[in-house]
Design a protein around this motif. Structure first.
Motif, PDB file in Angstrom:
ATOM      1  N   ASP A  61      40.444  19.137   4.108  1.00 56.36           N
ATOM      2  CA  ASP A  61      40.242  17.736   4.332  1.00 56.36           C
ATOM      3  C   ASP A  61      39.791  16.883   3.513  1.00 56.36           C
ATOM      4  O   ASP A  61      39.243  17.212   2.288  1.00 56.36           O
ATOM      5  N   GLY A  62      39.957  15.428   3.483  1.00 56.02           N
ATOM      6  CA  GLY A  62      39.825  14.488   2.517  1.00 56.02           C
ATOM      7  C   GLY A  62      38.518  14.437   1.897  1.00 56.02           C
ATOM      8  O   GLY A  62      38.670  14.426   0.719  1.00 56.02           O
ATOM      9  N   LYS A  63      37.367  14.480   2.718  1.00 52.88           N
ATOM     10  CA  LYS A  63      36.126  14.316   1.966  1.00 52.88           C
ATOM     11  C   LYS A  63      35.672  15.721   1.124  1.00 52.88           C
ATOM     12  O   LYS A  63      35.370  15.517   0.129  1.00 52.88           O
TER      13      LYS A  63
ATOM     14  N   VAL B  17      32.834   7.966  -0.348  1.00 52.34           N
ATOM     15  CA  VAL B  17      32.761   8.789   0.903  1.00 52.34           C
ATOM     16  C   VAL B  17      31.877   8.121   1.927  1.00 52.34           C
ATOM     17  O   VAL B  17      32.085   7.942   3.192  1.00 52.34           O
TER      18      VAL B  17
ATOM     19  N   GLY C 226      33.176   4.933   3.498  1.00 50.32           N
ATOM     20  CA  GLY C 226      34.128   5.085   4.393  1.00 50.32           C
ATOM     21  C   GLY C 226      35.350   4.845   3.718  1.00 50.32           C
ATOM     22  O   GLY C 226      36.402   4.573   4.354  1.00 50.32           O
ATOM     23  N   VAL C 227      35.479   4.971   2.486  1.00 43.72           N
ATOM     24  CA  VAL C 227      36.821   4.716   1.845  1.00 43.72           C
ATOM     25  C   VAL C 227      37.633   5.824   2.142  1.00 43.72           C
ATOM     26  O   VAL C 227      37.295   7.106   2.165  1.00 43.72           O
ATOM     27  N   ASP C 228      39.043   5.785   2.511  1.00 39.90           N
ATOM     28  CA  ASP C 228      39.889   6.779   2.775  1.00 39.90           C
ATOM     29  C   ASP C 228      40.191   7.726   1.870  1.00 39.90           C
ATOM     30  O   ASP C 228      40.967   7.695   0.978  1.00 39.90           O
ATOM     31  N   VAL C 229      39.246   8.881   1.468  1.00 35.10           N
ATOM     32  CA  VAL C 229      39.444   9.524   0.424  1.00 35.10           C
ATOM     33  C   VAL C 229      40.586  10.553   0.316  1.00 35.10           C
ATOM     34  O   VAL C 229      41.128  11.383  -0.582  1.00 35.10           O
ATOM     35  N   ALA C 230      41.318  10.737   1.641  1.00 34.74           N
ATOM     36  CA  ALA C 230      42.408  11.422   1.739  1.00 34.74           C
ATOM     37  C   ALA C 230      43.714  10.823   1.190  1.00 34.74           C
ATOM     38  O   ALA C 230      44.665  11.616   1.148  1.00 34.74           O
ATOM     39  N   SER C 231      43.664   9.703   0.708  1.00 35.18           N
ATOM     40  CA  SER C 231      45.044   9.013   0.242  1.00 35.18           C
ATOM     41  C   SER C 231      44.413   8.839  -1.241  1.00 35.18           C
ATOM     42  O   SER C 231      43.515   8.167  -1.537  1.00 35.18           O
TER      43      SER C 231
ATOM     44  N   SER D  13      44.125   5.215  -2.172  1.00 34.86           N
ATOM     45  CA  SER D  13      42.900   4.374  -2.090  1.00 34.86           C
ATOM     46  C   SER D  13      41.604   4.935  -2.904  1.00 34.86           C
ATOM     47  O   SER D  13      40.805   4.194  -3.248  1.00 34.86           O
TER      48      SER D  13
END
Length: 432
Positions: free
Chosen positions: A118-120, A179, A182-187, A190
């Motif tokens: 998962d992104g985080k 994180v 709330g930055v979308d760290v999965a992309s 971004s």
């Protein structure tokens, strides 16, 4: 019944006794095996997870202890690198520690997202494991007899590990903030734009700038201390003075929003009194011994309260996959991208860069940073076990490969054993 305070006191003293006792036992058992004592300390602490219960709820305490000890370790990392030598290797070293760290971060992130993490967790894990560790590296490199023209590889490796500890600490801090915001760290995009946002750039700049300035202040304090010692012609060891300074500069740097780890490292690098005056040899010897027997076991064993054997076991497969990708894919990518210019300009050979690919020991600092991240995001259950696995595998695989790989690349001296023994037996002059 027992009063609550007494119970807490007993539990805490008990945990301390376990940490020091087992830390020592692990180093005894590790001698003569392929496992560095740190890997055993980490594994044993996880097995003793339940005995560490009193600490499990005190994550902040663990963060404090680990950070303080890491500051002391980073100062001694600065001591290891001779200032004069550092000037000669500054280019490739800084490139490896900064550009290399960033390449390592993004390549790891792409791979982790690719294998379904998962992104985080992926973003934090990529930032945390980007730091190499001088602790495990120095003993490995001492066992390799480099030819004189390649000796600088040792300095580059050690200096890189110290600088990228500071870079890793700063960068992991930035990722934690992203994180949290709330930055979308999965992309990847971004994350990249998140890092390049003006307030993040100024934040990083401030951490580096203030860390460096406070490091210089620490150096001035060390100079006064050195003057004080030489005026009085003292050679005895002042362990407390040498520990007080990195803690002091760490605290000052953090207070002014700078990076404490960088400050501690620069204090050691600039003071550099280990190479210029024999007066401090004793203090530094004691410092190294104490770091090895006290500071490192404590940090490695702090994974114990945060990871149980079950957690470790459940993540074993993923931990191995990530570690292998990290050692054999991420590290070579980071080395060759960051050293492209020196290689093209013939300042470094492809073989030398090839050797640096195998230097990928993580260690103390990733554990410290992971503890901080777990404190910030207790919901990320797989983060600490995965960091633990990467630390375990990178402390076993690269050190085992290092001497063999250096030999294959032809960077080492041929051992001259028989020549040394001959003159002693026959009294004949040594032929060199």
């Amino acid at each position: 019944g027992m009063p609550e305070e007494t119970k807490m006191l007993l539990e805490t003293v008990w945990v301390l006794a376990i940490v020091f006792g087992f830390g020592w036992l692990c180093s005894v058992f590790a001698k003569g095996t392929i496992f560095p004592d740190y890997t055993l300390q980490l594994a044993v602490a996880i097995v003793l997870h339940d005995a560490f219960m009193p600490l499990s709820s005190q994550t902040m305490l663990i963060v404090i202890v680990c950070s303080a000890l890491a500051a002391i370790i980073l100062k001694s990392g600065g001591d290891e690198v001779e200032r004069r030598h550092f000037a000669k290797i500054a280019g490739p070293t800084v490139a490896l520690a900064t550009v290399g760290y960033l390449v390592s971060f993004f390549v790891t992130l792409v791979l982790l997202l690719g294998i379904g993490i998962d992104g985080k967790t992926a973003a934090l894990l990529s930032a945390i494991i980007g730091s190499t560790d001088p602790a495990s590296l120095i003993p490995t490199l001492k066992g390799v007899a480099f030819r004189s023209q390649h000796k600088r590889l040792v300095d580059i490796s050690v200096a890189e590990s110290a600088i990228n500890d500071a870079v890793g600490a700063i960068f992991t801090g930035a990722v934690i903030i992203m994180v949290r915001d709330g930055v979308d760290v999965a992309s990847i995009g971004s994350v990249f734009s998140g890092i390049l946002e003006p307030h993040n750039i100024t934040h990083l700049g401030r951490e580096l700038g203030i860390g460096a300035i406070v490091g210089i202040v620490g150096w001035l304090i060390m100079r006064q201390y050195e003057k004080f010692k030489s005026d009085r012609h003292e050679t005895n060891s002042d362990f407390s003075a040498v520990v007080a300074v990195p803690l002091l500069v760490f605290g000052i740097a953090v207070y002014f929003h700078g990076n404490g780890f960088l400050a501690a490292f620069i204090t050691g690098l600039l003071a550099n009194y280990n190479h210029s005056s024999p007066r401090f040899a004793k203090t530094l010897g004691i410092m190294e011994a104490n770091i090895d027997s006290l500071a490192k076991p404590v940090i490695f064993m702090m994974a114990g309260p945060l990871v149980s054997v079950g957690d470790l076991w459940q993540n074993a497969g993923m931990g191995l996959v990530i570690s292998l990708l990290f050692i054999f894919l991420v590290r070579p990518a980071a080395v060759f991208v960051s050293l492209l210019v020196p290689i093209i300009r013939k300042k470094m050979t492809v073989k030398e860069a090839g050797f640096l690919c195998v230097v990928r020991e993580t260690g103390v600092l990733p554990i410290v940073l992971a503890v901080g991240a777990v404190y910030a995001f207790p919901e990320l259950k797989t983060l600490m076990p995965l960091v633990a696995w990467v630390v375990i595998w990178t402390l076993i695989i690269p050190p085992a490969l290092t001497p063999w790989w250096a030999k294959i690349l032809g960077l080492t001296e041929e051992p001259k054993k028989e020549n040394h023994e001959e003159p002693v037996l026959s009294g004949a002059p040594a032929h060199s």
